[in-house]
Write a protein that holds these residues in place. Structure first.
Motif, mmCIF file in Angstrom:
data_model
loop_
_atom_site.group_PDB
_atom_site.id
_atom_site.type_symbol
_atom_site.label_atom_id
_atom_site.label_comp_id
_atom_site.label_asym_id
_atom_site.label_seq_id
_atom_site.Cartn_x
_atom_site.Cartn_y
_atom_site.Cartn_z
ATOM 1 N N THR A 205 45.786 48.875 62.208
ATOM 2 C CA THR A 205 45.338 50.268 62.300
ATOM 3 C C THR A 205 43.951 50.351 61.713
ATOM 4 O O THR A 205 43.604 49.646 60.768
ATOM 5 C CB THR A 205 46.280 51.199 61.536
ATOM 6 N N VAL A 206 43.154 51.244 62.254
ATOM 7 C CA VAL A 206 41.766 51.345 61.848
ATOM 8 C C VAL A 206 41.604 51.808 60.411
ATOM 9 O O VAL A 206 40.605 51.486 59.762
ATOM 10 C CB VAL A 206 41.004 52.276 62.812
ATOM 11 N N ASP A 207 42.598 52.593 59.875
ATOM 12 C CA ASP A 207 42.493 53.067 58.491
ATOM 13 C C ASP A 207 43.098 52.099 57.491
ATOM 14 O O ASP A 207 43.165 52.374 56.304
ATOM 15 C CB ASP A 207 43.148 54.436 58.353
ATOM 16 N N PHE A 208 43.587 50.944 57.964
ATOM 17 C CA PHE A 208 44.130 49.868 57.144
ATOM 18 C C PHE A 208 45.327 50.343 56.299
ATOM 19 O O PHE A 208 45.554 49.849 55.207
ATOM 20 C CB PHE A 208 43.048 49.291 56.214
ATOM 21 N N THR A 209 46.077 51.286 56.851
ATOM 22 C CA THR A 209 47.276 51.723 56.123
ATOM 23 C C THR A 209 48.347 50.650 56.158
ATOM 24 O O THR A 209 49.237 50.627 55.296
ATOM 25 C CB THR A 209 47.806 53.026 56.738
ATOM 26 N N ASP A 210 48.281 49.760 57.141
ATOM 27 C CA ASP A 210 49.255 48.666 57.224
ATOM 28 C C ASP A 210 48.626 47.335 56.821
ATOM 29 O O ASP A 210 49.071 46.269 57.243
ATOM 30 C CB ASP A 210 49.820 48.568 58.650
ATOM 31 N N ALA A 211 47.599 47.424 56.009
ATOM 32 C CA ALA A 211 46.866 46.211 55.644
ATOM 33 C C ALA A 211 47.732 45.244 54.863
ATOM 34 O O ALA A 211 48.592 45.641 54.076
ATOM 35 C CB ALA A 211 45.630 46.579 54.832
ATOM 36 N N GLN A 212 47.484 43.969 55.122
ATOM 37 C CA GLN A 212 48.137 42.902 54.356
ATOM 38 C C GLN A 212 47.088 41.900 53.925
ATOM 39 O O GLN A 212 46.164 41.582 54.682
ATOM 40 C CB GLN A 212 49.240 42.226 55.177
ATOM 41 N N PRO A 213 47.179 41.416 52.704
ATOM 42 C CA PRO A 213 46.164 40.466 52.217
ATOM 43 C C PRO A 213 46.274 39.129 52.966
ATOM 44 O O PRO A 213 47.366 38.609 53.183
ATOM 45 C CB PRO A 213 46.494 40.326 50.741
ATOM 46 N N LEU A 214 45.126 38.606 53.360
ATOM 47 C CA LEU A 214 45.082 37.313 54.043
ATOM 48 C C LEU A 214 44.702 36.193 53.077
ATOM 49 O O LEU A 214 45.351 35.152 53.027
ATOM 50 C CB LEU A 214 44.080 37.368 55.212
ATOM 51 N N THR A 215 43.642 36.386 52.329
ATOM 52 C CA THR A 215 43.222 35.384 51.342
ATOM 53 C C THR A 215 42.263 36.019 50.362
ATOM 54 O O THR A 215 41.711 37.088 50.610
ATOM 55 C CB THR A 215 42.555 34.177 52.029
ATOM 56 N N GLU A 216 42.056 35.338 49.251
ATOM 57 C CA GLU A 216 41.098 35.786 48.244
ATOM 58 C C GLU A 216 40.340 34.570 47.746
ATOM 59 O O GLU A 216 40.898 33.484 47.628
ATOM 60 C CB GLU A 216 41.814 36.490 47.089
ATOM 61 N N TYR A 217 39.068 34.790 47.473
ATOM 62 C CA TYR A 217 38.212 33.656 47.095
ATOM 63 C C TYR A 217 37.380 34.067 45.899
ATOM 64 O O TYR A 217 36.908 35.208 45.803
ATOM 65 C CB TYR A 217 37.292 33.247 48.249
ATOM 66 N N ARG A 218 37.132 33.071 45.002
ATOM 67 C CA ARG A 218 36.278 33.306 43.851
ATOM 68 C C ARG A 218 35.440 32.066 43.582
ATOM 69 O O ARG A 218 35.965 30.957 43.469
ATOM 70 C CB ARG A 218 37.104 33.632 42.613
ATOM 71 N N LEU A 219 34.130 32.288 43.516
ATOM 72 C CA LEU A 219 33.206 31.202 43.233
ATOM 73 C C LEU A 219 33.139 30.993 41.729
ATOM 74 O O LEU A 219 32.766 31.889 40.977
ATOM 75 C CB LEU A 219 31.807 31.543 43.775
ATOM 76 N N GLN A 220 33.517 29.770 41.289
ATOM 77 C CA GLN A 220 33.545 29.505 39.858
ATOM 78 C C GLN A 220 32.354 28.666 39.403
ATOM 79 O O GLN A 220 31.847 28.864 38.295
ATOM 80 C CB GLN A 220 34.853 28.805 39.480
ATOM 81 N N THR A 221 31.927 27.679 40.226
ATOM 82 C CA THR A 221 30.776 26.843 39.871
ATOM 83 C C THR A 221 29.809 26.795 41.055
ATOM 84 O O THR A 221 30.125 27.241 42.162
ATOM 85 C CB THR A 221 31.212 25.410 39.519
ATOM 86 N N GLU A 222 28.665 26.204 40.801
ATOM 87 C CA GLU A 222 27.660 26.086 41.856
ATOM 88 C C GLU A 222 28.089 25.106 42.951
ATOM 89 O O GLU A 222 27.484 25.050 44.012
ATOM 90 C CB GLU A 222 26.332 25.613 41.246
ATOM 91 N N PHE A 223 29.144 24.320 42.676
ATOM 92 C CA PHE A 223 29.571 23.300 43.638
ATOM 93 C C PHE A 223 30.802 23.724 44.430
ATOM 94 O O PHE A 223 31.364 22.907 45.164
ATOM 95 C CB PHE A 223 29.870 21.994 42.893
#
Length: 677
Positions: A306-324
């Motif tokens: 849905t365009v308002d993301f009322t049925d949104a589900q998380p796909l993935t999450e990312y976090r940059l910890q180092t320069e590598f």
């Protein structure tokens, strides 16, 4: 028979240029021995070179990555090449695989080029299936395969296999650049099922590891998706990336207090990955920003229908910890989810050094369905107020399928093109060298043909002149032969007739003695007529000559009827091999000698000695006549012209000397030419 042989000889001389030309063309066109066809003809090499150049124009360029980033995996160092090292990538479940791509670690050489560092010379690749307990060989390489040197990926296509992992084992290592010790080193190991890299972020096990203190080398970097290249597809349209600042003020956003970017795929689509392409950094050297400039340091990706993301589900999450932890392309995978809308939430934007505001910059967002980008040309929106977007017109560029250098290719296609370019660029100098050698060979052949043609032309000209010379010489020798035959044969006969006529005048009152003289005159006249008819070729006359021994005795008897003479012949067995023409010539020479004795010497005795040796014949005629009147009777004198001419026709020599007791000695020497010659 002799006339036929002479006709054939003249015909051969006339056709000699044609025969020479035929044999020359045959020798040039047909080799003495059949040669196998060459696998690479000049035309084939030219076509191959054109095909290589044409294909190279369509392949991606290996543009090198710069700045700070992960280098890859490296084993412990060894002093010898034969040390056994291995590395294994394990999947989370069974995967169907059909290609492995090995990306080398690179180093800058002293001559300002780039080459692989620590890439193995001999190794094997195995498909491991822990569920079934099997190990299947996918590929094997030795030094004969010449995979080194290289700076591009190595593509290893294989038969389709179901595996839970891939294992690479080395049997011969190569040296790293800086200390020449032997290591196993890769930048990336990719395993493909279709267009999807199933090895991305998988578990890595290894025989040994040499992690760098600064963190640029780590076994897990072998499957992080970062390669030492910037995607330059050499095709497509150049596109400038989307870039904007990310304000911290919540009022800067339309529907929430956090910046996000939404993509409408147009219809529900099964996706299992997202690829983020960082902003294309400056093409200056050195660069002002790192390779991952613009990528969020922390983000969350949602999927909805849905365009308002009322049925949104998380796909993935990312976090940059180092320069590598990231490169210019950030690949994220997750379990397959069917959705139409994708939302990228910027939890922590990138930070420009010296700037208090965060920023975000993206050249492309790929929504991947088994490795295929299904988001090309999709609608892109953001909740950031339009007046705050730095590059408002570049927002659609996020899904236009292009980067700064052109089209964005699937990872497998891109790396295979780089591998293919390496193969073609390796082949091209070899083809070019072979073509140069072929051109040099053709040039040498043309030069040889030119000089051979000149030689042939010279030979033909020489043959033409020789033919004319031989023809003129033949005419001259024929005339000389006829003149000599007429002089030697008819002259002697006419002189004998004259002598017999004078003798008949003295015996006119004695009929009994007169009748034999008349018969002798008649025989001489008949012989002279026969000789005159056959003067062109005395060999054709029948009964005129019966053999040299018989002819000498017959001539002596007829011409020396009133003079004392003796004939001595040795080596009669060698006369059988003497050709008839030479026998007649010697007989005529002898007849001319006797005619000269009768005419000029006044001799009362003539001695003839014929000596036939295996290779020479010597005829000596001596008389006791007046001799040659000279100051020194012992010195050899010039022979009469008629004898010199006959000796020349016989290809022999004649010497005339005075005998000390009085008289003249004539000696003829000539070689015996066998009858068959």
């Amino acid at each position: 028979m002799m006339a036929l042989l002479k006709t054939l000889m003249m015909g051969w001389i006339t056709s000699c240029p044609t025969i020479v030309l035929f044999f020359f063309i045959t020798a040039v066109a047909i080799p003495a021995e059949p040669t196998p066809p060459r696998p690479w003809t000049t035309t084939t090499l030219e076509k191959k070179l054109i095909a290589i150049d044409g294909e190279l124009q369509l392949l991606a360029h290996p543009r090198l990555l710069s700045g700070v980033g992960p280098i890859g995996y490296r084993s412990e160092a060894h002093d010898t090449a034969g040390h056994h090292e291995w590395v294994e990538v394990s999947f989370d479940d069974e995967k169907t695989i059909n290609e492995i791509i090995l990306v080398p670690s690179l180093y800058n050489t002293p001559d300002s080029t780039v080459q692989s560092d620590g890439f193995p010379e001999e190794f094997t690749i195995w498909a491991i299936n822990d569920a079934k307990g099997t190990k299947r060989l996918l590929a094997s390489f030795t030094t004969e395969d010449q995979v080194l040197p290289r700076k591009s990926p190595l593509s290893v296509p294989c038969k389709q296999a179901i595996a839970t992992g891939v294992r690479l084992e080395t049997t011969s290592l190569s040296q790293r650049a800086w200390d020449n010790r032997y290591v196993l080193q890769f930048s990336e190991l990719l395993v493909f099922c279709g267009q999807e890299n199933v090895a991305l972020n998988s578990t890595v096990s290894y025989s040994s590891s040499d992690n760098s203190p600064e963190g640029a080398r780590n076994p897990q970097f072998l499957v992080d998706g970062v390669v030492p290249y910037v995607m330059d597809a050499n095709t497509g349209t150049r596109s400038t990336a989307f870039y904007t600042n990310v304000p911290t003020d919540p009022t800067s956003y339309l529907d929430s207090d956090t910046c996000h970017i939404d993509i409408n795929l147009g219809q529900p689509t099964l996706i299992n990955g997202v690829g983020l392409h960082a902003t294309d950094v400056s093409d200056n050297v050195p660069q002002a920003h790192p390779n991952k400039f613009g990528l969020p340091r922390r983000l969350r990706i949602l999927g909805a229908n849905t365009v308002d993301f009322t049925d949104a589900q998380p796909l993935t999450e990312y976090r940059l910890q180092t320069e590598f932890d990231a490169g210019p392309i950030l690949g994220l995978q997750f379990p397959p989810v069917e959705c139409q809308f994708i939302r990228l939430i910027i939890l922590e934007p990138d930070q420009v050094l010296g700037d208090t505001l965060g920023c975000i910059g993206l050249a492309e967002i790929e929504c991947l369905s088994e490795g295929k980008n299904v988001a090309v040309s999709s609608e892109v929106t953001t909740n950031l107020k339009p007046e705050l977007i730095a590059r408002r017109d570049r927002l659609p560029a996020i899904t236009d399928g292009n980067n700064y250098y052109g089209a964005i290719l699937p990872t497998r296609v891109w790396l295979r093109q780089l591998a293919r370019r390496h193969d073609l660029e390796t082949q091209r100098p070899i083809i070019r060298a072979a073509l140069t050698t072929a051109y040099q060979g053709q040039r040498a052949t043309l030069e040889s043909l030119f000089w051979l043609s000149c030689l042939l032309a010279a030979i033909i000209v020489a043959i033409v002149f020789a033919q004319r010379f031989l023809k003129q010489r033949t005419i001259y020798r024929t005339r000389e032969q006829i003149a000599a035959d007429l002089h030697d044969e008819l002259g002697a006969n006419l002189h004998a007739i004259s002598l017999c006529s004078d003798l008949a005048n003295t015996k006119i009152h004695d009929p009994e003695q007169l009748s034999p003289l008349f018969q002798r005159i008649r025989d001489l006249a008949h012989r002279s007529g026969t000789a005159a008819k056959s003067c062109v070729n005395l060999l054709e006359s029948e009964g005129l000559y019966e053999g040299l021994e018989a002819d000498i005795k017959r001539i002596s008897e007829r011409l020396l009827n009133d003079i004392d003479y003796n004939v001595h012949i040795t080596g009669e067995e060698n006369l059988t091999s003497l050709d008839p023409k030479t026998q007649i010539g010697v007989a005529l020479f002898f007849k001319e000698c006797l005619a000269n004795v009768i005419r000029h010497s006044g001799a009362t005795h003539v001695s003839t000695h014929l000596e036939a040796k295996p290779r020479t014949i010597v005829l000596t005629v001596s008389d006791n006549g007046s001799g040659i009147q000279t100051e020194n009777n012992e010195t050899a004198k010039t022979s009469p012209t008629s004898l010199l001419r006959r000796a020349r026709l016989l290809r022999g020599t004649v010497v005339t000397t005075d005998v000390p007791e009085g008289g003249t000695r004539v000696t003829l020497r000539t070689k015996i030419r066998p009858h068959w010659f």
